[in-house]
Design a protein around this motif. Sequence first.
Motif, PDB file in Angstrom:
ATOM      1  N   ALA A 117       0.835  -1.212   0.000  1.00  0.00           N
ATOM      2  CA  ALA A 117       0.000   0.000   0.000  1.00  0.00           C
ATOM      3  C   ALA A 117       0.865   1.256   0.000  1.00  0.00           C
ATOM      4  CB  ALA A 117      -0.922  -0.001   1.216  1.00  0.00           C
ATOM      5  N   LEU A 118       1.913   1.249   0.818  1.00  0.00           N
ATOM      6  CA  LEU A 118       2.801   2.400   0.889  1.00  0.00           C
ATOM      7  C   LEU A 118       3.531   2.602  -0.434  1.00  0.00           C
ATOM      8  CD1 LEU A 118       3.876   4.639   2.685  1.00  0.00           C
ATOM      9  CD2 LEU A 118       5.628   3.062   3.511  1.00  0.00           C
ATOM     10  N   GLY A 119       4.000   1.484  -1.020  1.00  0.00           N
ATOM     11  CA  GLY A 119       4.656   1.564  -2.334  1.00  0.00           C
ATOM     12  C   GLY A 119       3.712   2.103  -3.395  1.00  0.00           C
ATOM     13  N   GLY A 120       2.449   1.647  -3.354  1.00  0.00           N
ATOM     14  CA  GLY A 120       1.454   2.146  -4.310  1.00  0.00           C
ATOM     15  C   GLY A 120       1.172   3.623  -4.117  1.00  0.00           C
ATOM     16  N   PHE A 121       1.088   4.045  -2.855  1.00  0.00           N
ATOM     17  CA  PHE A 121       0.851   5.468  -2.565  1.00  0.00           C
ATOM     18  C   PHE A 121       2.013   6.327  -3.045  1.00  0.00           C
ATOM     19  CE2 PHE A 121       1.353   9.104   0.346  1.00  0.00           C
ATOM     20  CZ  PHE A 121       0.180   9.780   0.037  1.00  0.00           C
ATOM     21  N   ILE A 122       3.248   5.878  -2.763  1.00  0.00           N
ATOM     22  CA  ILE A 122       4.427   6.621  -3.224  1.00  0.00           C
ATOM     23  C   ILE A 122       4.436   6.693  -4.750  1.00  0.00           C
ATOM     24  CG2 ILE A 122       6.959   6.521  -3.400  1.00  0.00           C
ATOM     25  CD1 ILE A 122       6.961   5.386  -0.536  1.00  0.00           C
ATOM     26  N   GLY A 123       4.087   5.579  -5.395  1.00  0.00           N
ATOM     27  CA  GLY A 123       4.026   5.560  -6.865  1.00  0.00           C
ATOM     28  C   GLY A 123       3.002   6.560  -7.398  1.00  0.00           C
ATOM     29  N   MET A 124       1.826   6.630  -6.723  1.00  0.00           N
ATOM     30  CA  MET A 124       0.794   7.585  -7.161  1.00  0.00           C
ATOM     31  C   MET A 124       1.261   9.021  -6.983  1.00  0.00           C
ATOM     32  SD  MET A 124      -2.858   5.879  -6.051  1.00  0.00           S
ATOM     33  CE  MET A 124      -3.213   7.287  -5.104  1.00  0.00           C
ATOM     34  N   VAL A 125       1.904   9.302  -5.836  1.00  0.00           N
ATOM     35  CA  VAL A 125       2.390  10.660  -5.576  1.00  0.00           C
ATOM     36  C   VAL A 125       3.437  11.052  -6.620  1.00  0.00           C
ATOM     37  CG1 VAL A 125       3.733  12.077  -3.962  1.00  0.00           C
ATOM     38  CG2 VAL A 125       1.866  10.654  -3.115  1.00  0.00           C
ATOM     39  N   ILE A 126       4.394  10.151  -6.861  1.00  0.00           N
ATOM     40  CA  ILE A 126       5.437  10.439  -7.856  1.00  0.00           C
ATOM     41  C   ILE A 126       4.808  10.582  -9.238  1.00  0.00           C
ATOM     42  CG2 ILE A 126       7.457   9.461  -9.046  1.00  0.00           C
ATOM     43  CD1 ILE A 126       8.235   8.195  -6.342  1.00  0.00           C
ATOM     44  N   GLY A 127       3.833   9.715  -9.549  1.00  0.00           N
ATOM     45  CA  GLY A 127       3.167   9.770 -10.856  1.00  0.00           C
ATOM     46  C   GLY A 127       2.442  11.087 -11.094  1.00  0.00           C
ATOM     47  N   PHE A 128       1.681  11.537 -10.088  1.00  0.00           N
ATOM     48  CA  PHE A 128       0.962  12.809 -10.237  1.00  0.00           C
ATOM     49  C   PHE A 128       1.922  13.990 -10.290  1.00  0.00           C
ATOM     50  CE2 PHE A 128      -2.909  10.580  -8.575  1.00  0.00           C
ATOM     51  CZ  PHE A 128      -3.687  10.806  -9.699  1.00  0.00           C
ATOM     52  N   ALA A 129       2.979  13.925  -9.464  1.00  0.00           N
ATOM     53  CA  ALA A 129       3.928  15.046  -9.416  1.00  0.00           C
ATOM     54  C   ALA A 129       4.717  15.182 -10.710  1.00  0.00           C
ATOM     55  CB  ALA A 129       4.885  14.877  -8.238  1.00  0.00           C
ATOM     56  N   THR A 130       4.978  14.058 -11.354  1.00  0.00           N
ATOM     57  CA  THR A 130       5.827  14.095 -12.556  1.00  0.00           C
ATOM     58  C   THR A 130       5.049  13.735 -13.819  1.00  0.00           C
ATOM     59  OG1 THR A 130       6.498  11.800 -12.201  1.00  0.00           O
ATOM     60  CG2 THR A 130       7.901  13.503 -11.235  1.00  0.00           C
ATOM     61  N   GLN A 131       3.731  13.863 -13.769  1.00  0.00           N
ATOM     62  CA  GLN A 131       2.885  13.430 -14.881  1.00  0.00           C
ATOM     63  C   GLN A 131       3.282  14.078 -16.204  1.00  0.00           C
ATOM     64  OE1 GLN A 131      -1.237  14.197 -14.179  1.00  0.00           O
ATOM     65  NE2 GLN A 131      -1.924  13.101 -15.988  1.00  0.00           N
ATOM     66  N   GLN A 132       3.445  15.394 -16.192  1.00  0.00           N
ATOM     67  CA  GLN A 132       3.759  16.091 -17.435  1.00  0.00           C
ATOM     68  C   GLN A 132       5.154  15.751 -17.933  1.00  0.00           C
ATOM     69  OE1 GLN A 132       2.808  20.205 -17.388  1.00  0.00           O
ATOM     70  NE2 GLN A 132       3.393  20.537 -19.499  1.00  0.00           N
ATOM     71  N   VAL A 133       6.117  15.717 -16.982  1.00  0.00           N
ATOM     72  CA  VAL A 133       7.499  15.412 -17.366  1.00  0.00           C
ATOM     73  C   VAL A 133       7.598  13.986 -17.894  1.00  0.00           C
ATOM     74  CG1 VAL A 133       9.860  15.185 -16.514  1.00  0.00           C
ATOM     75  CG2 VAL A 133       8.447  17.071 -15.735  1.00  0.00           C
ATOM     76  N   LEU A 134       6.935  13.038 -17.206  1.00  0.00           N
ATOM     77  CA  LEU A 134       6.972  11.646 -17.668  1.00  0.00           C
ATOM     78  C   LEU A 134       6.282  11.500 -19.018  1.00  0.00           C
ATOM     79  CD1 LEU A 134       6.335   9.578 -14.418  1.00  0.00           C
ATOM     80  CD2 LEU A 134       8.410   9.672 -15.766  1.00  0.00           C
ATOM     81  N   GLY A 135       5.158  12.237 -19.200  1.00  0.00           N
ATOM     82  CA  GLY A 135       4.477  12.206 -20.497  1.00  0.00           C
ATOM     83  C   GLY A 135       5.388  12.691 -21.609  1.00  0.00           C
ATOM     84  N   GLN A 136       6.121  13.780 -21.325  1.00  0.00           N
ATOM     85  CA  GLN A 136       7.063  14.304 -22.312  1.00  0.00           C
ATOM     86  C   GLN A 136       8.189  13.316 -22.577  1.00  0.00           C
ATOM     87  OE1 GLN A 136       7.075  18.763 -21.040  1.00  0.00           O
ATOM     88  NE2 GLN A 136       8.771  18.441 -22.428  1.00  0.00           N
ATOM     89  N   ALA A 137       8.703  12.686 -21.500  1.00  0.00           N
ATOM     90  CA  ALA A 137       9.806  11.732 -21.646  1.00  0.00           C
ATOM     91  C   ALA A 137       9.378  10.516 -22.464  1.00  0.00           C
ATOM     92  CB  ALA A 137      10.319  11.299 -20.277  1.00  0.00           C
ATOM     93  N   ILE A 138       8.167  10.012 -22.202  1.00  0.00           N
ATOM     94  CA  ILE A 138       7.680   8.849 -22.955  1.00  0.00           C
ATOM     95  C   ILE A 138       7.423   9.230 -24.411  1.00  0.00           C
ATOM     96  CG2 ILE A 138       5.740   7.237 -23.177  1.00  0.00           C
ATOM     97  CD1 ILE A 138       5.701   7.232 -20.054  1.00  0.00           C
ATOM     98  N   ALA A 139       6.857  10.436 -24.619  1.00  0.00           N
ATOM     99  CA  ALA A 139       6.670  10.918 -25.995  1.00  0.00           C
ATOM    100  C   ALA A 139       8.025  11.052 -26.692  1.00  0.00           C
ATOM    101  CB  ALA A 139       5.939  12.259 -25.988  1.00  0.00           C
ATOM    102  N   GLY A 140       9.043  11.554 -25.953  1.00  0.00           N
ATOM    103  CA  GLY A 140      10.388  11.669 -26.516  1.00  0.00           C
ATOM    104  C   GLY A 140      10.955  10.316 -26.877  1.00  0.00           C
ATOM    105  N   LEU A 141      10.683   9.312 -26.046  1.00  0.00           N
ATOM    106  CA  LEU A 141      11.151   7.954 -26.340  1.00  0.00           C
ATOM    107  C   LEU A 141      10.512   7.434 -27.624  1.00  0.00           C
ATOM    108  CD1 LEU A 141      12.886   5.636 -25.242  1.00  0.00           C
ATOM    109  CD2 LEU A 141      10.863   4.804 -24.072  1.00  0.00           C
ATOM    110  N   PHE A 142       9.211   7.688 -27.798  1.00  0.00           N
ATOM    111  CA  PHE A 142       8.534   7.267 -29.029  1.00  0.00           C
ATOM    112  C   PHE A 142       9.115   7.988 -30.249  1.00  0.00           C
ATOM    113  CE2 PHE A 142       4.888   5.838 -26.320  1.00  0.00           C
ATOM    114  CZ  PHE A 142       4.919   4.514 -26.739  1.00  0.00           C
ATOM    115  N   VAL A 143       9.389   9.292 -30.092  1.00  0.00           N
ATOM    116  CA  VAL A 143       9.971  10.060 -31.208  1.00  0.00           C
ATOM    117  C   VAL A 143      11.330   9.483 -31.584  1.00  0.00           C
ATOM    118  CG1 VAL A 143      10.903  12.316 -31.878  1.00  0.00           C
ATOM    119  CG2 VAL A 143       8.709  12.189 -30.735  1.00  0.00           C
ATOM    120  N   LEU A 144      12.126   9.122 -30.557  1.00  0.00           N
ATOM    121  CA  LEU A 144      13.465   8.594 -30.817  1.00  0.00           C
ATOM    122  C   LEU A 144      13.421   7.194 -31.414  1.00  0.00           C
ATOM    123  CD1 LEU A 144      15.171   9.879 -27.573  1.00  0.00           C
ATOM    124  CD2 LEU A 144      15.736  10.594 -29.886  1.00  0.00           C
ATOM    125  N   LEU A 145      12.434   6.385 -31.026  1.00  0.00           N
ATOM    126  CA  LEU A 145      12.362   5.019 -31.544  1.00  0.00           C
ATOM    127  C   LEU A 145      11.665   4.939 -32.906  1.00  0.00           C
ATOM    128  CD1 LEU A 145      11.575   3.065 -28.248  1.00  0.00           C
ATOM    129  CD2 LEU A 145      13.742   3.217 -29.452  1.00  0.00           C
TER     130      LEU A 145
END
Length: 201
Positions: A117-145
């Motif tokens: 539960a704690l790991g899931g909560f930490i994952g959710m917090v990190i996910g929400f906090a970095t949502q835009q940056v992670l979205g950009q990073a994943i989009a960048g990965l698709f562009v590069l591949l």
Amino acid sequence: MSSENIPLNIRKTIQRLVLWILLYIVITALILTTIPSLIPQVKPVIDAYATYISIGLSLFFGYMIIKAFSDLVYWMLRVKHPHSTAAAVRSLFTILGIGALAAGIAGGTAGGAAGVALGGFIGMVIGFATQQVLGQAIAGLFVLLVRPIRIGDKVNVAGEAGIVEDISTLFTVIRKDDNSLALIPNNMLIGSKIYILERAK
């Protein structure tokens, strides 16, 4: 970077990875087992703070091991792929590794269902906090591949026209006709029309 340096860098990175793993094992055993048995006066203090010591050692050495492993992935990919692609995958491995490290430490200290539960909560917090940056990073990965555009192409994307100068994990850099640089977030690049005016030779 010349191709002759890549095998040397792979060897150095493997040595660094093995060194960090061995250092973690030796220092953890030394602090938590050897020192208390050799100096009995220190044993009560170490026993009282053993959990915090373990967490601190795990965080520091875990990060260094993840960094060394991500560097190894980078140099292995550099054998066949350009720097930009290898750097994007390295960033992805680093982010995933840090997330796994945080969840593992949370699970180990809290134990069982509470750890999950704690790991899931930490994952959710990190996910929400970095949502835009992670979205950009994943989009960048698709562009590069997928490579809809390449460095040197003359393009018109997201309302900006010019020559693609660099494609990084987060941004695509376009040099416009007036010599200014436009940094386009990769999620905008994925979500808009791409006009390739002239392919790089």
